[in-house]
Design an enzyme around this catalytic site. Structure first.
Site, PDB file in Angstrom:
ATOM      1  N   ASN A  11      30.592   9.806   9.184  1.00 10.27           N
ATOM      2  CA  ASN A  11      30.946   8.396   9.029  1.00 10.27           C
ATOM      3  C   ASN A  11      31.484   7.896  10.368  1.00 10.27           C
ATOM      4  O   ASN A  11      32.600   8.244  10.769  1.00 10.27           O
ATOM      5  CB  ASN A  11      31.987   8.268   7.912  1.00 10.27           C
ATOM      6  N   HIS A  14      34.831   4.678  12.374  1.00 10.21           N
ATOM      7  CA  HIS A  14      36.095   4.667  13.107  1.00 10.21           C
ATOM      8  C   HIS A  14      35.900   4.504  14.613  1.00 10.21           C
ATOM      9  O   HIS A  14      36.813   4.095  15.307  1.00 10.21           O
ATOM     10  CB  HIS A  14      36.926   5.907  12.781  1.00 10.21           C
ATOM     11  N   HIS A  56      29.802   1.683   7.130  1.00 10.51           N
ATOM     12  CA  HIS A  56      30.361   0.831   6.075  1.00 10.51           C
ATOM     13  C   HIS A  56      30.614  -0.575   6.612  1.00 10.51           C
ATOM     14  O   HIS A  56      31.751  -0.901   6.990  1.00 10.51           O
ATOM     15  CB  HIS A  56      31.649   1.458   5.523  1.00 10.51           C
ATOM     16  N   ARG A  58      31.662  -4.095   6.409  1.00 10.29           N
ATOM     17  CA  ARG A  58      32.476  -4.830   5.438  1.00 10.29           C
ATOM     18  C   ARG A  58      32.177  -6.313   5.548  1.00 10.29           C
ATOM     19  O   ARG A  58      31.674  -6.782   6.567  1.00 10.29           O
ATOM     20  CB  ARG A  58      33.963  -4.571   5.689  1.00 10.29           C
ATOM     21  N   ARG A  62      35.165  -6.166  10.079  1.00  9.07           N
ATOM     22  CA  ARG A  62      36.316  -5.835  10.906  1.00  9.07           C
ATOM     23  C   ARG A  62      36.158  -4.489  11.619  1.00  9.07           C
ATOM     24  O   ARG A  62      36.862  -4.210  12.573  1.00  9.07           O
ATOM     25  CB  ARG A  62      37.612  -5.885  10.115  1.00  9.07           C
ATOM     26  N   GLU A  83      27.382   2.425   3.152  1.00 10.02           N
ATOM     27  CA  GLU A  83      28.369   2.106   2.115  1.00 10.02           C
ATOM     28  C   GLU A  83      28.482   0.596   2.029  1.00 10.02           C
ATOM     29  O   GLU A  83      28.455  -0.093   3.059  1.00 10.02           O
ATOM     30  CB  GLU A  83      29.730   2.697   2.485  1.00 10.02           C
ATOM     31  N   THR A 113      41.241   1.646   4.595  1.00 11.88           N
ATOM     32  CA  THR A 113      40.014   2.371   4.284  1.00 11.88           C
ATOM     33  C   THR A 113      39.826   2.284   2.777  1.00 11.88           C
ATOM     34  O   THR A 113      40.677   1.740   2.070  1.00 11.88           O
ATOM     35  CB  THR A 113      40.113   3.839   4.785  1.00 11.88           C
ATOM     36  N   THR A 114      38.692   2.804   2.267  1.00  9.78           N
ATOM     37  CA  THR A 114      38.431   2.687   0.836  1.00  9.78           C
ATOM     38  C   THR A 114      39.508   3.442   0.063  1.00  9.78           C
ATOM     39  O   THR A 114      39.764   4.609   0.340  1.00  9.78           O
ATOM     40  CB  THR A 114      37.038   3.273   0.515  1.00  9.78           C
ATOM     41  N   GLU A 164      29.136   9.918  -5.321  1.00 12.42           N
ATOM     42  CA  GLU A 164      29.981  10.553  -4.302  1.00 12.42           C
ATOM     43  C   GLU A 164      31.363  10.682  -4.922  1.00 12.42           C
ATOM     44  O   GLU A 164      32.011   9.672  -5.248  1.00 12.42           O
ATOM     45  CB  GLU A 164      30.030   9.706  -3.022  1.00 12.42           C
ATOM     46  N   HIS A 204      35.954  11.571   1.562  1.00 19.46           N
ATOM     47  CA  HIS A 204      37.248  10.913   1.766  1.00 19.46           C
ATOM     48  C   HIS A 204      38.360  11.927   1.970  1.00 19.46           C
ATOM     49  O   HIS A 204      38.631  12.732   1.089  1.00 19.46           O
ATOM     50  CB  HIS A 204      37.620   9.959   0.624  1.00 19.46           C
ATOM     51  N   GLY A 205      38.954  11.866   3.136  1.00 20.02           N
ATOM     52  CA  GLY A 205      40.105  12.720   3.432  1.00 20.02           C
ATOM     53  C   GLY A 205      39.743  14.175   3.689  1.00 20.02           C
ATOM     54  O   GLY A 205      40.636  15.033   3.714  1.00 20.02           O
ATOM     55  N   GLY A 226      34.587  11.213   8.041  1.00 20.75           N
ATOM     56  CA  GLY A 226      34.780  10.310   9.169  1.00 20.75           C
ATOM     57  C   GLY A 226      36.017  10.620   9.979  1.00 20.75           C
ATOM     58  O   GLY A 226      35.954  11.182  11.071  1.00 20.75           O
ATOM     59  N   HIS A 227      37.179  10.275   9.428  1.00 18.94           N
ATOM     60  CA  HIS A 227      38.410  10.258  10.208  1.00 18.94           C
ATOM     61  C   HIS A 227      38.697  11.569  10.952  1.00 18.94           C
ATOM     62  O   HIS A 227      39.034  11.555  12.137  1.00 18.94           O
ATOM     63  CB  HIS A 227      39.600   9.877   9.317  1.00 18.94           C
TER      64      HIS A 227
HETATM   65  N1  PXP Z   1      33.036   8.270   1.769  1.00 15.72           N
HETATM   66  C1  PXP Z   1      33.365   6.996   1.477  1.00 15.72           C
HETATM   67  C2  PXP Z   1      32.686   6.329   0.330  1.00 15.72           C
HETATM   68  C3  PXP Z   1      34.308   6.294   2.254  1.00 15.72           C
HETATM   69  O1  PXP Z   1      34.618   5.021   1.949  1.00 15.72           O
HETATM   70  C4  PXP Z   1      34.902   6.946   3.349  1.00 15.72           C
HETATM   71  C5  PXP Z   1      35.894   6.213   4.195  1.00 15.72           C
HETATM   72  O2  PXP Z   1      35.271   5.305   4.992  1.00 15.72           O
HETATM   73  C6  PXP Z   1      34.509   8.257   3.631  1.00 15.72           C
HETATM   74  C7  PXP Z   1      33.597   8.910   2.813  1.00 15.72           C
HETATM   75  C8  PXP Z   1      35.068   9.011   4.806  1.00 15.72           C
HETATM   76  O3  PXP Z   1      36.425   9.199   4.635  1.00 15.72           O
HETATM   77  P1  PXP Z   1      37.288   9.821   5.814  1.00 15.72           P
HETATM   78  O4  PXP Z   1      37.247   8.864   6.943  1.00 15.72           O
HETATM   79  O5  PXP Z   1      38.640   9.989   5.211  1.00 15.72           O
HETATM   80  O6  PXP Z   1      36.633  11.142   6.178  1.00 15.72           O
END
Ligand code: PXP
Length: 252
Positions: A11, A14, A56, A58, A62, A83, A113-114, A164, A204-205, A226-227
Site C-alpha cells: 500500500n 503513505h 486508496h 479518497r 488528501r 481501495e 487511516t481506515t 479483506e 491493516h497494522g 503499508g505503514h
Molecule cells: N488494507 C486496507 C483496506 C487499508 O485501508 C489499509 C490502510 O490504508 C491497509 C490495508 C494498510 O494498512 P497499514 O498501513 O496499517 O499497513
C-alpha cells in the site's frame, strides 16, 4: 512452514502522504512531478518482489491523487488494487482506471487511516450494486470487513469474490492480553469466509513482528501492508523493506 503462495500487496499511499505534506497544492495545480513520486515507488516495490500495488484515493484526495492512480495503472506490471468508498463518484473513477480489483472500505473524512470494517449487512443494496458493476467491467471486488459472521455472510450474499479481514484490532492488541482472542476471531473468520466461497485477504497494522503470526492464518491469499513497509524504507530503502517483508511472509 512455507507460505510461498501468500501474495504481498504494498500500500503505497503513505508515500503520497509524505509528498502532500510539502506539496499539497503544487501537485494538484500543475501536475508536476514532485517527490516522492508514488508511481516510481510502486515500480521499485514491484522490482523488490511486491505482487501488487494498493492505492486508496479518497474523496478529498488528501493522500494519493487520481492522477497518481492513473499513472500507476499505466506503468506497473503486477496487479493494481484500488481501495475505495462505496460512492457513485468512486465507482465511476474505478471504471475509468480499471484496476484488477477494488476493495470497498468505509471512509470518514476525519480519519487518519481506515478505522473500522465495512458494514456490508447495513449497506447491502449499495454494496451489492457496486460489486455487480465492477464484475461487469471485469474488476474483482473485495470487501474490507471485521471478522464478524454477519458481515461474512453478507459479503458472500453480495457476490464479492474476496474479503479483506481487518487485522487492526488484532495488531492493536498485540502486546496485550486480548491478542489471542483477536487472533482466534481472525482464524474463525477466515475459515468461515473460505467455507462461504470467499477468497481471503487481510490487512491493516501488519508489521515486521506480528507478520510471523499473521502469516499462519488459514486460507490467506494476500496481505496488504503499508505503514510498516513505508516506515522501514526510510531507514533501509524500499527495496530492502519490501524484500524483507516478502521473506517473512513466505517464512521458512
Ligand atoms: N488494507 C486496507 C483496506 C487499508 O485501508 C489499509 C490502510 O490504508 C491497509 C490495508 C494498510 O494498512 P497499514 O498501513 O496499517 O499497513
Amino acid at each position: 512452514m512455507s507460505n510461498a503462495n501468500i501474495l504481498l500487496g504494498v500500500n503505497i499511499d503513505h508515500f503520497a502522504t509524505l509528498r502532500q505534506a510539502r506539496y499539497r497544492d503544487a501537485g494538484r495545480l500543475n501536475g508536476q512531478m514532485v517527490e516522492p513520486d508514488p508511481m516510481v515507488l510502486s515500480l521499485l516495490s514491484e522490482k523488490a518482489g511486491a505482487d501488487g500495488i494498493t492505492v486508496h484515493p479518497r474523496e478529498d484526495e488528501r493522500h494519493i491523487q487520481r492522477g497518481d492512480v492513473l499513472r500507476i495503472r499505466e506503468n506497473i506490471q503486477t496487479r493494481l488494487n484500488m481501495e475505495m468508498a462505496a460512492t457513485d463518484d468512486m465507482l465511476a473513477f474505478a471504471l475509468e482506471v480499471k484496476p484488477d480489483s477494488i476493495c470497498i472500505v468505509p471512509e470518514n473524512r476525519e480519519e487518519v487511516t481506515t478505522e473500522g470494517g465495512l458494514d456490508v449487512a447495513g449497506n447491502f443494496e449499495r454494496i451489492a450494486a457496486i460489486v455487480e458493476s465492477a464484475w461487469n467491467a471485469g474488476i474483482e471486488t473485495s470487501l474490507f470487513i471485521d471478522p464478524d459472521p454477519d458481515q461474512i455472510v453478507a459479503s458472500a450474499k453480495a457476490k464479492a469474490s474476496h474479503i479483506e479481514l481487518h487485522t487492526g484490532a488484532y495488531a492493536n492488541a498485540y502486546y496485550e492480553s486480548g491478542r489471542s482472542e483477536e487472533f482466534a476471531r481472525l482464524v474463525e473468520g477466515s475459515e468461515r469466509a473460505h467455507s462461504a466461497g470467499l477468497i481471503v485477504n487481510a490487512g491493516h497494522g501488519i508489521n515486521y513482528v506480528n507478520i510471523k503470526e499473521v502469516r499462519t492464518l488459514p486460507h490467506l491469499n494476500e496481505l496488504n501492508i503499508g505503514h510498516s513497509i513505508i516506515s522501514r524504507s526510510v531507514f533501509y530503502g524500499i527495496d530492502e523493506a519490501v524484500r524483507e517483508m516478502k521473506a517473512l511472509i513466505i517464512g521458512g
